[in-house]
Design an enzyme around this catalytic site. Structure first.
Site, PDB file in Angstrom:
ATOM      1  N   SER A 194      17.969  -4.218   3.959  1.00 11.65           N
ATOM      2  CA  SER A 194      18.310  -3.196   2.895  1.00 11.65           C
ATOM      3  C   SER A 194      17.971  -2.035   3.325  1.00 11.65           C
ATOM      4  O   SER A 194      18.910  -0.897   3.292  1.00 11.65           O
ATOM      5  CB  SER A 194      17.809  -3.535   1.551  1.00 11.65           C
ATOM      6  OG  SER A 194      16.331  -3.804   1.694  1.00 11.65           O
ATOM      7  N   GLY A 219      12.531 -10.439   4.661  1.00 13.34           N
ATOM      8  CA  GLY A 219      11.349  -9.429   4.476  1.00 13.34           C
ATOM      9  C   GLY A 219      11.408  -8.495   5.871  1.00 13.34           C
ATOM     10  O   GLY A 219      10.368  -8.008   6.129  1.00 13.34           O
ATOM     11  N   ASP A 232       9.920   1.043   4.393  1.00 21.93           N
ATOM     12  CA  ASP A 232      10.681   0.355   5.252  1.00 21.93           C
ATOM     13  C   ASP A 232      11.807   1.509   5.879  1.00 21.93           C
ATOM     14  O   ASP A 232      12.177   1.229   6.994  1.00 21.93           O
ATOM     15  CB  ASP A 232      11.573  -0.662   4.316  1.00 21.93           C
ATOM     16  CG  ASP A 232      10.553  -1.524   3.655  1.00 21.93           C
ATOM     17  OD1 ASP A 232       9.401  -1.931   4.198  1.00 21.93           O
ATOM     18  OD2 ASP A 232      11.118  -2.519   2.676  1.00 21.93           O
ATOM     19  N   THR A 285       0.921  -1.265  -0.102  1.00 22.06           N
ATOM     20  CA  THR A 285      -0.093   0.067   0.010  1.00 22.06           C
ATOM     21  C   THR A 285       0.811   1.288  -0.042  1.00 22.06           C
ATOM     22  O   THR A 285       0.281   2.366  -0.301  1.00 22.06           O
ATOM     23  CB  THR A 285      -1.034  -0.012   1.264  1.00 22.06           C
ATOM     24  OG1 THR A 285      -0.085  -0.372   2.152  1.00 22.06           O
ATOM     25  CG2 THR A 285      -2.174  -0.905   1.069  1.00 22.06           C
TER      26      THR A 285
HETATM   27  C1  GLA Z   1       8.888  -4.139   0.502  1.00 24.22           C
HETATM   28  C2  GLA Z   1       9.219  -2.586   0.220  1.00 24.22           C
HETATM   29  C3  GLA Z   1       8.206  -1.608   0.671  1.00 24.22           C
HETATM   30  C4  GLA Z   1       7.045  -2.299   0.569  1.00 24.22           C
HETATM   31  C5  GLA Z   1       6.750  -3.729   1.025  1.00 24.22           C
HETATM   32  C6  GLA Z   1       5.640  -4.571   0.918  1.00 24.22           C
HETATM   33  O1  GLA Z   1       9.617  -4.317   1.797  1.00 24.22           O
HETATM   34  O2  GLA Z   1      10.626  -2.072   0.329  1.00 24.22           O
HETATM   35  O3  GLA Z   1       8.372  -0.346   0.353  1.00 24.22           O
HETATM   36  O4  GLA Z   1       6.436  -2.174  -0.462  1.00 24.22           O
HETATM   37  O5  GLA Z   1       7.653  -4.518   0.173  1.00 24.22           O
HETATM   38  O6  GLA Z   1       4.596  -3.834   1.830  1.00 24.22           O
END
Ligand code: GLA
Length: 381
Positions: free
Chosen positions: A129, A125, A173, A37
């Protein structure tokens, strides 16, 4: 804060470059709800965690800058007059990308040495990064007194990822890693960057991440494809981002788009709505309702947005069948990495044991459970 790791990375710096001048801790993140989103100008609900990148810096009298990655034990020397994307450069592109983006702001970056390392599992996840990017921009800002605000710094980090790594990520992030608060999650409006920190207390339930330990190669391309689909639909609906659309608007123009783009946009509109409902539930201590939204979100990511995989689906299925788990979904960009689970604290050990055994039996691979604490954003020690 992992003091042992900080000392080890500072020692590695001393051995190579002498006295450190600046040490920065930059955390990874979890996301309670709201995936993909962010680049649709929507809502997310992430938090910084107690797993971080630690980066140590000092100015250099040399004409080249040296970066040493503590974990792969690799180094990279580069000249500040010639900062460019490195094909298949891996971690190097995060570092030189940040430097390049700072330069684009018209700020001079003199030569420096740096060592970084951390305890955020890569490809999980949990955004190692973004933590790396933020650690570099924050460290250089301190080292050279560049005068960048936190918002300017996260924009540098995000652009490094767009222009050097090649992933057109949103801002979630970098934002969570920079602005995180202890014991709080951040309800963030990705359009205005207004946010509200909510104390996270799930009562008898606790958060558990389970890393599938898979990272599918198509992830980066697939990520950009998802973003393209969303932008295509936004254009058809004549809105600047899907955040401004609702299901009625989408259904009215269904014939003008491909089925897959339709489903992608449908998921985003629904997910954005779920984030607002989730915050409301948390506010009113309706924890079961919150958990139910996690399961719902997973179905959307699996069937509509199509970012799940067999391993993640299996982990969520196990969670669904286990009576002490009230919510679970894949977390982050998708195609591997972790699930996030809301688990009865008293049954957590039993759940972990069951998942480890079943996952191994099914995929002949270990999964890794993590209990994380919510912590503060990027800071200098
Ligand atoms: C990655 C991207 C974020 C976001 C997520 C999904 O972590 O870096 O910006 O889009 O995926 O929510």
């Amino acid at each position: 804060m992992n003091n042992e790791l900080i000392s080890a990375i500072q020692a590695a710096f001393k051995m190579r470059f002498g006295e450190p001048e600046v040490t920065v801790v930059s955390p990874g993140r979890i996301n309670l709800i709201g995936e993909h989103t962010d680049y649709n100008d929507g809502f997310v609900f992430p938090a910084a965690i107690d797993k971080s990148i630690i980066a140590v810096f000092a100015k250099s009298t040399d004409s080249v800058s040296m970066i040493y990655a503590y974990d792969p034990k690799e180094s990279h020397a580069f000249s500040l007059d010639d900062v460019k994307r490195i094909p298949n450069g891996g971690w190097r592109n995060y570092v030189v990308g940040v430097v390049g983006e700072i330069q684009k702001l018209g700020k001079e970056v003199p030569p420096f040495n740096a060592v970084f390392g951390g305890d955020i599992p890569a490809g999980s996840g949990m955004s190692s990064s973004a933590a790396l990017e933020n650690s570099i921009v924050f460290g250089l800002n301190e080292l050279f007194g560049l005068g960048l605000s936190k918002v300017e710094m996260i924009n540098v980090s995000q652009k490094a990822e767009h222009n050097y790594v090649g992933v057109r990520c949103g801002i979630m992030d970098q934002f969570a890693s920079m602005f995180g608060e202890q014991d709080h999650a951040l309800f963030l409006d990705c359009r205005s960057l207004d946010f509200k920190a909510y104390q996270v207390d799930f009562g008898e339930y606790g958060l558990l991440l389970i890393n599938s330990n898979v990272h599918h190669n198509l992830a980066e391309n697939a990520y950009n494809e998802r973003r393209n689909s969303c932008e295509t639909v936004a254009e058809i609906l004549n809105v600047s981002a899907l955040r401004d659309a609702d299901l009625e608007m989408l259904n009215a123009k269904k014939a003008q788009m491909s089925d897959t783009d339709f489903l992608k946009a449908k998921y985003i509109i629904e997910e954005n709505n779920r984030v607002e409902r989730a915050v409301d539930y948390l506010n009113n201590q309706k924890i079961e309702g919150f958990g139910e939204l996690l399961f719902e979100a997973h179905v959307g990511m699996k069937d509509e947005f199509e970012i799940s995989c067999a391993e993640l689906d299996f982990l969520v299925e196990l969670a669904k069948e286990f009576p002490g788990v009230i919510g679970a979904r894949l977390m982050g960009g998708g195609f591997g990495g972790c699930t996030i689970n809301l688990v009865d604290k008293e049954q957590m050990d039993d759940f972990i044991e069951l998942v480890e055994e079943k996952y191994k039996a099914k995929f002949n691979r270990e999964c890794s459970p993590y209990r994380v604490n919510l912590s503060r954003g990027t800071y200098r020690i």
